[in-house]
Structures are given as C-alpha cells and as structure tokens.
Design a protein around this motif. Structure first.
Motif, PDB file in Angstrom:
ATOM      1  N   MET A 142       0.676  -1.341  -0.088  1.00  0.00           N
ATOM      2  CA  MET A 142      -0.018   0.173   0.012  1.00  0.00           C
ATOM      3  C   MET A 142       0.738   1.120  -0.109  1.00  0.00           C
ATOM      4  N   ASP A 143       0.645   2.193  -0.893  1.00  0.00           N
ATOM      5  CA  ASP A 143       1.683   3.462  -0.900  1.00  0.00           C
ATOM      6  C   ASP A 143       0.856   4.544  -0.112  1.00  0.00           C
ATOM      7  N   PHE A 144       1.248   5.533  -0.096  1.00  0.00           N
ATOM      8  CA  PHE A 144       0.926   6.661   0.745  1.00  0.00           C
ATOM      9  C   PHE A 144      -0.369   6.944   0.590  1.00  0.00           C
ATOM     10  N   SER A 145      -0.640   7.157  -0.861  1.00  0.00           N
ATOM     11  CA  SER A 145      -2.037   7.846  -1.455  1.00  0.00           C
ATOM     12  C   SER A 145      -3.134   6.812  -0.909  1.00  0.00           C
ATOM     13  N   GLU A 146      -2.927   5.420  -1.004  1.00  0.00           N
ATOM     14  CA  GLU A 146      -3.797   4.722  -0.983  1.00  0.00           C
ATOM     15  C   GLU A 146      -4.225   4.384   0.711  1.00  0.00           C
ATOM     16  N   PHE A 147      -2.852   4.631   1.378  1.00  0.00           N
ATOM     17  CA  PHE A 147      -3.215   4.496   2.882  1.00  0.00           C
ATOM     18  C   PHE A 147      -4.196   5.882   3.224  1.00  0.00           C
ATOM     19  N   VAL A 148      -3.811   7.086   2.659  1.00  0.00           N
ATOM     20  CA  VAL A 148      -4.711   8.223   3.015  1.00  0.00           C
ATOM     21  C   VAL A 148      -5.995   8.091   2.597  1.00  0.00           C
ATOM     22  N   LEU A 149      -6.362   7.351   1.553  1.00  0.00           N
ATOM     23  CA  LEU A 149      -7.673   7.057   1.007  1.00  0.00           C
ATOM     24  C   LEU A 149      -8.425   6.350   1.829  1.00  0.00           C
ATOM     25  N   ALA A 150      -7.725   5.206   2.386  1.00  0.00           N
ATOM     26  CA  ALA A 150      -8.345   4.284   3.270  1.00  0.00           C
ATOM     27  C   ALA A 150      -8.504   4.688   4.506  1.00  0.00           C
ATOM     28  N   PHE A 151      -7.491   5.609   5.104  1.00  0.00           N
ATOM     29  CA  PHE A 151      -7.692   6.288   6.627  1.00  0.00           C
ATOM     30  C   PHE A 151      -8.950   7.211   6.480  1.00  0.00           C
ATOM     31  N   HIS A 152      -9.220   7.917   5.503  1.00  0.00           N
ATOM     32  CA  HIS A 152     -10.207   8.756   5.334  1.00  0.00           C
ATOM     33  C   HIS A 152     -11.669   8.148   5.127  1.00  0.00           C
ATOM     34  N   GLU A 153     -11.437   6.890   4.370  1.00  0.00           N
ATOM     35  CA  GLU A 153     -12.760   6.062   4.337  1.00  0.00           C
ATOM     36  C   GLU A 153     -13.313   5.588   5.649  1.00  0.00           C
ATOM     37  N   GLN A 154     -12.239   5.074   6.447  1.00  0.00           N
ATOM     38  CA  GLN A 154     -12.352   4.391   7.765  1.00  0.00           C
ATOM     39  C   GLN A 154     -12.767   5.202   8.936  1.00  0.00           C
ATOM     40  N   ILE A 155     -11.654   6.519   8.975  1.00  0.00           N
ATOM     41  CA  ILE A 155     -11.475   7.323  10.557  1.00  0.00           C
ATOM     42  C   ILE A 155     -12.193   8.550   9.949  1.00  0.00           C
ATOM     43  N   LYS A 156     -13.214   8.878  10.854  1.00  0.00           N
ATOM     44  CA  LYS A 156     -14.000  10.004  10.550  1.00  0.00           C
ATOM     45  C   LYS A 156     -13.714  10.811  11.921  1.00  0.00           C
ATOM     46  N   VAL A 157     -13.949  12.261  11.846  1.00  0.00           N
ATOM     47  CA  VAL A 157     -14.041  13.139  12.972  1.00  0.00           C
ATOM     48  C   VAL A 157     -15.076  12.767  13.938  1.00  0.00           C
ATOM     49  N   GLY A 158     -14.744  12.435  15.077  1.00  0.00           N
ATOM     50  CA  GLY A 158     -15.686  11.745  16.077  1.00  0.00           C
ATOM     51  C   GLY A 158     -15.480  10.456  16.290  1.00  0.00           C
ATOM     52  N   SER A 159     -14.648   9.599  15.422  1.00  0.00           N
ATOM     53  CA  SER A 159     -14.157   8.120  15.771  1.00  0.00           C
ATOM     54  C   SER A 159     -13.595   8.205  17.022  1.00  0.00           C
ATOM     55  N   ILE A 160     -14.071   7.099  18.044  1.00  0.00           N
ATOM     56  CA  ILE A 160     -13.499   7.031  19.062  1.00  0.00           C
ATOM     57  C   ILE A 160     -12.887   5.601  19.110  1.00  0.00           C
ATOM     58  N   PHE A 161     -11.663   5.614  19.721  1.00  0.00           N
ATOM     59  CA  PHE A 161     -10.929   4.289  19.739  1.00  0.00           C
ATOM     60  C   PHE A 161     -10.497   3.851  21.423  1.00  0.00           C
ATOM     61  N   LEU A 162     -11.138   2.675  21.685  1.00  0.00           N
ATOM     62  CA  LEU A 162     -10.748   2.332  22.772  1.00  0.00           C
ATOM     63  C   LEU A 162      -9.350   1.963  23.030  1.00  0.00           C
ATOM     64  N   ASN A 163      -8.615   2.428  24.193  1.00  0.00           N
ATOM     65  CA  ASN A 163      -7.149   2.186  24.454  1.00  0.00           C
ATOM     66  C   ASN A 163      -7.226   0.811  24.967  1.00  0.00           C
TER      67      ASN A 163
END
Length: 123
Positions: free
Chosen positions: A1-22
C-alpha cells in the motif's frame, strides 16, 4: 500500500468523532484531520500526529512485529514522551487502533507493561 492508498483508506475508515478504546484504559477521539495532521483527544489533552508518520511507521514495519517500544525507538520525537524533543506515548496505541480500524492488523497483543509491551503484527 502506498501513501495515497493509505490516506484514502484512512479517510474512508476514520472520521472526525471516531472513538478508539485504548487497549489498557480510556479512549481517544478524533477531533480533526487537516493539512495531513490528525488531532485526537486523550482524556482532556489534544494530541497531534502527522498522517505521513502513521503511514511511514506502517510501511517501515510491514511484515514485522511492531511494539510500543519499537515505535518509541523508531521515532522518539513522535512516540516517546521522555525524548528530547518529546513526542507522546499515546501516539503508539493510537496508531495501533487506527491500523486495526483500517483492517491492516488483526489485533493488539501484549499487556502494555514493562517486559510485555503492546504490539501488532503487520501482515
């Protein structure tokens, strides 16, 4: 996966308001993603990490085990609160949670203590 694919996948999966349990306790909430910088809140503290560093860490450890200790040594200015200049230890588990959400790792292992740090395996 290159950087542009990573960024695209990030924006598809991670949204403002996403909560991650530590994996140990507490959570991290994404508060913004602008100009290549991800800002999240851990407890009451806002923390920032460059999206490029998240990708580079993923890429450089591809096919390997990546622990919190590895990340602190790899880029202390990003991942190590005790470094000079200091990063933030929370960026390690935040990265692990992001990689899980993006289905790039299966799970976070370890206990998060000395001798048994949290780690992921990047396939």
């Amino acid at each position: 996966m290159d950087f542009s694919e990573f960024v695209l996948a990030f924006h598809e999966q991670i949204k403002v308001g996403s909560i991650f349990l530590n994996p140990q306790k507490g959570d991290s909430t994404v508060i913004s993603v602008k100009n290549g910088i991800v800002k999240y809140k851990r407890k009451k503290s806002p923390i920032s990490v460059p999206l490029e560093v998240l990708y580079q860490s993923y890429s450089d450890f591809s096919g390997k085990k990546m622990s919190t200790n590895d990340l602190k040594a790899y880029k202390p200015e990003i991942f190590n609160s005790k470094a000079t200049p200091a990063g933030h230890d929370c960026n390690t588990t935040f990265l692990f949670c992001v990689l899980m959400k993006m289905s790039l790792v299966k799970r976070i292992k370890g206990k998060g203590v000395s001798g048994d740090p949290f780690f992921v395996i990047i396939d």
